[in-house]
Design a protein around this motif. Structure first.
Motif, PDB file in Angstrom:
ATOM      1  N   HIS A   1     -14.845  -7.611  25.909  1.00  0.00           N
ATOM      2  CA  HIS A   1     -13.801  -8.607  26.176  1.00  0.00           C
ATOM      3  C   HIS A   1     -13.827  -8.884  27.666  1.00  0.00           C
ATOM      4  O   HIS A   1     -14.172  -7.990  28.452  1.00  0.00           O
ATOM      5  CB  HIS A   1     -12.422  -8.039  25.751  1.00  0.00           C
ATOM      6  CG  HIS A   1     -11.296  -9.020  25.927  1.00  0.00           C
ATOM      7  ND1 HIS A   1     -10.581  -9.118  27.093  1.00  0.00           N
ATOM      8  CD2 HIS A   1     -10.782  -9.939  25.076  1.00  0.00           C
ATOM      9  CE1 HIS A   1      -9.652 -10.068  26.955  1.00  0.00           C
ATOM     10  NE2 HIS A   1      -9.752 -10.577  25.747  1.00  0.00           N
TER      11      HIS A   1
ATOM     12  N   LYS B   1      -7.617  -5.703  17.179  1.00  0.00           N
ATOM     13  CA  LYS B   1      -7.082  -5.242  18.454  1.00  0.00           C
ATOM     14  C   LYS B   1      -6.139  -4.061  18.253  1.00  0.00           C
ATOM     15  O   LYS B   1      -5.423  -4.000  17.261  1.00  0.00           O
ATOM     16  CB  LYS B   1      -6.309  -6.392  19.093  1.00  0.00           C
ATOM     17  CG  LYS B   1      -5.766  -6.069  20.478  1.00  0.00           C
ATOM     18  CD  LYS B   1      -5.299  -7.339  21.125  1.00  0.00           C
ATOM     19  CE  LYS B   1      -4.673  -7.059  22.471  1.00  0.00           C
ATOM     20  NZ  LYS B   1      -4.315  -8.323  23.127  1.00  0.00           N
TER      21      LYS B   1
ATOM     22  N   THR C   1      -3.157  -1.687  20.541  1.00  0.00           N
ATOM     23  CA  THR C   1      -2.366  -1.625  21.764  1.00  0.00           C
ATOM     24  C   THR C   1      -2.051  -0.154  22.035  1.00  0.00           C
ATOM     25  O   THR C   1      -2.267   0.690  21.166  1.00  0.00           O
ATOM     26  CB  THR C   1      -1.064  -2.444  21.605  1.00  0.00           C
ATOM     27  OG1 THR C   1      -0.416  -2.015  20.413  1.00  0.00           O
ATOM     28  CG2 THR C   1      -1.361  -3.934  21.508  1.00  0.00           C
TER      29      THR C   1
ATOM     30  N   ARG D   1      -0.718  -9.363  28.480  1.00  0.00           N
ATOM     31  CA  ARG D   1      -0.833  -9.715  27.051  1.00  0.00           C
ATOM     32  C   ARG D   1      -2.070  -9.076  26.437  1.00  0.00           C
ATOM     33  O   ARG D   1      -2.061  -8.683  25.273  1.00  0.00           O
ATOM     34  CB  ARG D   1      -0.890 -11.232  26.888  1.00  0.00           C
ATOM     35  CG  ARG D   1       0.398 -11.925  27.302  1.00  0.00           C
ATOM     36  CD  ARG D   1       0.392 -13.385  26.874  1.00  0.00           C
ATOM     37  NE  ARG D   1       0.535 -13.515  25.429  1.00  0.00           N
ATOM     38  CZ  ARG D   1       0.352 -14.666  24.773  1.00  0.00           C
ATOM     39  NH1 ARG D   1      -0.017 -15.749  25.434  1.00  0.00           N
ATOM     40  NH2 ARG D   1       0.526 -14.725  23.470  1.00  0.00           N
ATOM     41  N   THR D   2      -3.131  -8.997  27.237  1.00  0.00           N
ATOM     42  CA  THR D   2      -4.371  -8.402  26.729  1.00  0.00           C
ATOM     43  C   THR D   2      -4.146  -6.945  26.319  1.00  0.00           C
ATOM     44  O   THR D   2      -4.667  -6.483  25.303  1.00  0.00           O
ATOM     45  CB  THR D   2      -5.462  -8.499  27.807  1.00  0.00           C
ATOM     46  OG1 THR D   2      -5.680  -9.886  28.097  1.00  0.00           O
ATOM     47  CG2 THR D   2      -6.762  -7.886  27.348  1.00  0.00           C
TER      48      THR D   2
ATOM     49  N   ASP E   1       0.040  -7.076  23.893  1.00  0.00           N
ATOM     50  CA  ASP E   1       0.434  -8.027  22.842  1.00  0.00           C
ATOM     51  C   ASP E   1      -0.644  -8.064  21.757  1.00  0.00           C
ATOM     52  O   ASP E   1      -1.697  -8.670  21.930  1.00  0.00           O
ATOM     53  CB  ASP E   1       0.630  -9.415  23.479  1.00  0.00           C
ATOM     54  CG  ASP E   1       1.109 -10.454  22.458  1.00  0.00           C
ATOM     55  OD1 ASP E   1       1.163 -10.123  21.241  1.00  0.00           O
ATOM     56  OD2 ASP E   1       1.415 -11.586  22.876  1.00  0.00           O
TER      57      ASP E   1
ATOM     58  N   GLU F   1      -0.725  -9.627  19.083  1.00  0.00           N
ATOM     59  CA  GLU F   1      -0.926 -10.962  18.510  1.00  0.00           C
ATOM     60  C   GLU F   1      -1.806 -11.846  19.393  1.00  0.00           C
ATOM     61  O   GLU F   1      -2.254 -12.905  18.973  1.00  0.00           O
ATOM     62  CB  GLU F   1       0.423 -11.681  18.318  1.00  0.00           C
ATOM     63  CG  GLU F   1       1.419 -10.949  17.435  1.00  0.00           C
ATOM     64  CD  GLU F   1       0.940 -10.889  15.995  1.00  0.00           C
ATOM     65  OE1 GLU F   1       0.215 -11.811  15.578  1.00  0.00           O
ATOM     66  OE2 GLU F   1       1.264  -9.893  15.315  1.00  0.00           O
ATOM     67  N   TYR F   2      -1.997 -11.436  20.635  1.00  0.00           N
ATOM     68  CA  TYR F   2      -2.770 -12.239  21.570  1.00  0.00           C
ATOM     69  C   TYR F   2      -4.255 -11.907  21.406  1.00  0.00           C
ATOM     70  O   TYR F   2      -4.661 -10.764  21.562  1.00  0.00           O
ATOM     71  CB  TYR F   2      -2.286 -11.941  22.998  1.00  0.00           C
ATOM     72  CG  TYR F   2      -3.054 -12.652  24.091  1.00  0.00           C
ATOM     73  CD1 TYR F   2      -2.965 -14.040  24.248  1.00  0.00           C
ATOM     74  CD2 TYR F   2      -3.868 -11.933  24.968  1.00  0.00           C
ATOM     75  CE1 TYR F   2      -3.671 -14.684  25.247  1.00  0.00           C
ATOM     76  CE2 TYR F   2      -4.569 -12.566  25.973  1.00  0.00           C
ATOM     77  CZ  TYR F   2      -4.475 -13.945  26.107  1.00  0.00           C
ATOM     78  OH  TYR F   2      -5.172 -14.570  27.106  1.00  0.00           O
ATOM     79  N   GLU F   3      -5.062 -12.893  21.052  1.00  0.00           N
ATOM     80  CA  GLU F   3      -6.488 -12.689  20.781  1.00  0.00           C
ATOM     81  C   GLU F   3      -6.692 -11.483  19.851  1.00  0.00           C
ATOM     82  O   GLU F   3      -7.313 -10.493  20.223  1.00  0.00           O
ATOM     83  CB  GLU F   3      -7.268 -12.500  22.093  1.00  0.00           C
ATOM     84  CG  GLU F   3      -7.141 -13.712  23.002  1.00  0.00           C
ATOM     85  CD  GLU F   3      -7.935 -13.563  24.307  1.00  0.00           C
ATOM     86  OE1 GLU F   3      -8.569 -14.543  24.706  1.00  0.00           O
ATOM     87  OE2 GLU F   3      -7.925 -12.469  24.908  1.00  0.00           O
ATOM     88  N   PRO F   4      -6.152 -11.582  18.635  1.00  0.00           N
ATOM     89  CA  PRO F   4      -6.091 -10.402  17.759  1.00  0.00           C
ATOM     90  C   PRO F   4      -7.436  -9.930  17.229  1.00  0.00           C
ATOM     91  O   PRO F   4      -7.565  -8.768  16.853  1.00  0.00           O
ATOM     92  CB  PRO F   4      -5.198 -10.866  16.600  1.00  0.00           C
ATOM     93  CG  PRO F   4      -5.336 -12.353  16.593  1.00  0.00           C
ATOM     94  CD  PRO F   4      -5.513 -12.760  18.029  1.00  0.00           C
TER      95      PRO F   4
ATOM     96  N   THR G   1     -12.620 -18.565  17.759  1.00  0.00           N
ATOM     97  CA  THR G   1     -11.529 -17.649  17.398  1.00  0.00           C
ATOM     98  C   THR G   1     -11.881 -16.177  17.612  1.00  0.00           C
ATOM     99  O   THR G   1     -11.098 -15.310  17.263  1.00  0.00           O
ATOM    100  CB  THR G   1     -11.121 -17.842  15.916  1.00  0.00           C
ATOM    101  OG1 THR G   1     -12.282 -17.634  15.093  1.00  0.00           O
ATOM    102  CG2 THR G   1     -10.572 -19.230  15.662  1.00  0.00           C
TER     103      THR G   1
ATOM    104  N   ALA H   1     -12.643 -13.019  20.200  1.00  0.00           N
ATOM    105  CA  ALA H   1     -12.315 -12.670  21.587  1.00  0.00           C
ATOM    106  C   ALA H   1     -13.460 -11.984  22.324  1.00  0.00           C
ATOM    107  O   ALA H   1     -13.384 -11.750  23.519  1.00  0.00           O
ATOM    108  CB  ALA H   1     -11.078 -11.766  21.617  1.00  0.00           C
TER     109      ALA H   1
END
Ligand SMILES: [Zn+2]
Length: 666
Positions: free
Chosen positions: A69, A118, A120, A160-161, A164, A166-169, A183, A185
């Motif tokens: 990423h 992703k 977190t 966000r990376t 979050d 939901e961000y670039e899941p 779509t 990442a």
């Protein structure tokens, strides 16, 4: 001091077997220390070569973060900088930071190695990270600041990376009906690049070592090479390859390394193809892997991730007898003769102990590999099959017992415990790698067209399913008794154990799929085979396999192994015809129908049972610690120790990443 800190251990306490569990309830990963017995028996030259190739592997590890990423390399460097200055932090912050850092090391970023979904931080909060980062900055730590950035703006940029979900899941999106490039990442494409823009660059779109950037509003290819993308890393990799080259074991191996150096220097993929031809033909005691090899991370299945390893041969026997039987198994494949190889040369098949694996290959390791991936080279020159004996053989026995007891019906438990590890799994791995991937040939009408290019996003899944099916199809063949794999009286129990462990094994790992859509290639293969057998294929026949519910828990039962074998043969034949003819529509139909959608009730049940048992979702490895003994600038010996955990090992890799010194700290 936190229990997770690294403490030096005496030689009497080698760090092998289960070392630690990571994540909430220890469920995100189990770390296992790998042994490499037999290393001390290598000659000084062999040890020298092996050591230098471990350094070439370590020097490329950072590439995998950068590929994962666009922010993954910044994230891991930020976390490492914070961790280096964490002694006086609140232990809760330090532990939360350390936990997330370990997961980022294992996965080379914030996307799961297998599922490409992703994750977190389990416990680390934005406020904790800010506290740790400010502390590190105040102690003079080198943070990955872009020009003009402060600690606070760095954390805002990465917020966000990291936090979050939901961000670039999705790192690698291979779903139907979406732009798989736009779509995904993964950092093979700058944000905004679309699949049609890549497809339009005909000269570049099939290259393994190129990424697609946006410059002045245009999509441009950027090549992985010295002086280009990953230039500094590839220079250090090349430095150690150059040092190793004079100590190579054969002319073939020397030629391979020479071509690899040309590839890194020029970025011209023809040199890498040349490298793979020499590499597959070099049957040496000490071997290595280094380059841009597997394309699982690319939604198009083309661009490859860096990986490196060094290994040495560890015995043979059964694997060699299976390899010698390759023409026999090919002739008995259930597909039309037109798609059988008639020129089956004996595949190179070796069992090795690995000394290190980096990038795509470690800390999460495959059990084996069969390379090269270039289909025309496989057709014209064959392939090399390597089984990673020490990785495959590391066991966490308590874990194994718990899994078998929970997930297998009572009648299967004893045979699975008795036979899976000692016989059935090695047999399946050998058949998958040596006979499976190497089998079959394309329809001549396809010409030079690579089936990989024809089949696109479904190719990897189809290829893994095909190799698994070959293993299931042949595991009970009379040839197995003839070559001494097992005694004739054991045939039925071996076949039943092979089927049930394959099918139940997949069902009991379903929790690792993010959501209800199976994305990872091997997993899609497992699921397609399971559902094909359960539903009776496209013609809805009875293949003697069912998923039953007992007291609300789901189990696989194989009621008729002959029928299951027939179902396996039918799907295998279908998939080979699809591969040989490049029939992408049929491939998509099969994988969309059978290999993609999870039953929500099954997954919820499996997840609950694994949570109850606190079973880790992933196995990852810590490799031996090699230290060269240097005299007058020459490596005269290499010592091997088991004194590192994941943290110590990854921090050592970081210290060594740009070092050209032979000995650490020299
Ligand atoms: Zn495979």
């Amino acid at each position: 001091m936190s229990k997770e800190r690294t403490t030096p251990l005496s030689a009497e306490q080698p760090r092998v077997g289960e070392l630690e569990r990571i994540g909430l309830d220890g469920r995100d990963a189990i770390m296992i220390g790998v042994e490499a017995p037999g290393f001390d028996d290598l000659s000084a030259r062999e040890k020298r070569f092996a050591y230098l190739m471990t350094r070439a592997a370590i020097a490329g590890n950072a590439i995998a973060f950068q590929q994962s990423h666009r922010d993954a390399d910044d994230i891991v460097r930020l976390l490492e900088a914070c961790f280096a200055h964490a002694e006086e932090l609140d232990p809760a912050i330090r532990d939360a930071l350390h936990e997330y850092l370990k997961l980022v090391w294992i996965h080379h970023g914030q996307y799961h190695h297998h599922t490409h979904g992703k994750f977190t931080p389990p416990r680390l909060t934005p406020a904790m990270l800010l506290t740790a980062a400010r502390r590190a900055a105040s102690r003079g730590a080198a943070l990955p600041l872009h020009s003009g950035e402060s600690v606070d703006t760095l954390l805002a940029r990465l917020h966000r990376t990291i936090f979050d979900v939901e961000y670039e899941p999705v790192q690698t999106n291979q779903s139907a009906g979406v732009d798989i490039v736009a779509t995904s990442a993964v950092n093979y494409y700058d944000p905004g690049v679309t699949k049609s823009e890549v497809d339009a660059l005909a000269e570049w779109r099939e290259r393994v070592n190129v990424r697609f950037a946006v410059r002045d509003g245009r999509v441009v290819p950027e090549v992985f090479r010295i002086g280009g993308v990953f230039g500094p890393e590839l220079e250090t990799v090349s430095h150690f390859v150059r040092l190793a080259l004079p100590h190579a074991e054969s002319d073939e191996q020397r030629a391979a390394l020479g071509a690899l150096l040309d590839f890194y220097a020029t970025g011209d993929e023809r040199h890498f193809r040349e490298h793979m031809i020499h590499w597959l033909q070099s049957d040496t005691r000490v071997d290595y892997l280094n380059g841009f090899i597997e394309s699982y991370l690319d939604p198009r299945g083309v661009i490859a991730q860096f990986e490196g390893n060094a290994s040495f041969r560890a015995g043979g026997g059964l694997i060699e007898r299976i390899a010698a039987s390759a023409p026999y198994f090919e002739a008995k494949m259930p597909w039309p003769d037109a798609y059988k190889r008639t020129d089956v040369s004996r595949p190179v098949a070796t069992i090795v102990n690995v000394l290190v694996e980096t990038g795509d290959a470690g800390p999460v390791s495959p059990a084996a590999y069969n390379l090269p991936n270039y289909n025309d080279i496989r057709r014209d020159h064959g392939s090399k099959n390597v089984i990673l004996h020490n990785v495959e053989n590391t066991r966490a026995e308590g874990l194994e017992q718990a899994v078998v007891h929970e997930f297998f019906l009572p009648e299967y438990r004893d045979p699975v415990l008795a036979l899976l590890h000692s016989l059935v799994r090695p047999l399946k791995v050998y058949l998958h790698e040596i006979i499976g991937h190497g089998s079959g040939r394309p329809d001549p009408a396809l010409g030079a067209m690579d089936p990989r290019a024809r089949l696109g996003r479904v190719y990897s899944a189809l290829e893994e399913a095909r190799a698994d099916l070959v293993a299931l199809y042949h595991v009970g063949d009379p040839k197995m008794v003839e070559i001494g794999a097992y005694d004739d009286t054991m045939r039925d129990v071996v076949v039943e154990t092979a089927f049930i462990s394959y099918l139940q094994g997949w069902v009991s790992r379903m929790d690792r799929v993010e959501g209800l859509e199976v994305r990872e290639a091997h997993d899609r293969g497992h699921h397609a085979i399971l559902m094909w057998l359960v539903r009776g294929g496209e013609r809805r026949r009875d293949y003697g396999v069912e998923v039953v519910s007992i007291d609300g828990d789901y189990f696989v039962r194989v009621t008729d192994t002959d029928r299951a074998h027939e179902g396996v043969g039918e799907l295998l034949s279908r998939l080979q015809v699809i591969k040989s003819t490049g029939d992408a529509d049929a491939a998509h139909r099969i994988f969309d129908e059978f290999g993609t959608h999870l039953d929500p009730a099954w997954k919820a049940n499996i997840t609950a049972r694994r949570e109850k048992l606190k079973l880790p979702k992933l196995k990852a490895f810590v490799f031996p610690h090699l230290t060269p003994v240097v005299r007058d600038g020459e490596i005269v010996d290499v010592r091997l120790a088991y004194d590192e955990d994941l943290t110590a090992q990854q921090l050592r890799f970081r210290r060594l990443e740009h070092s050209r010194e032979i000995a650490e700290g020299a």
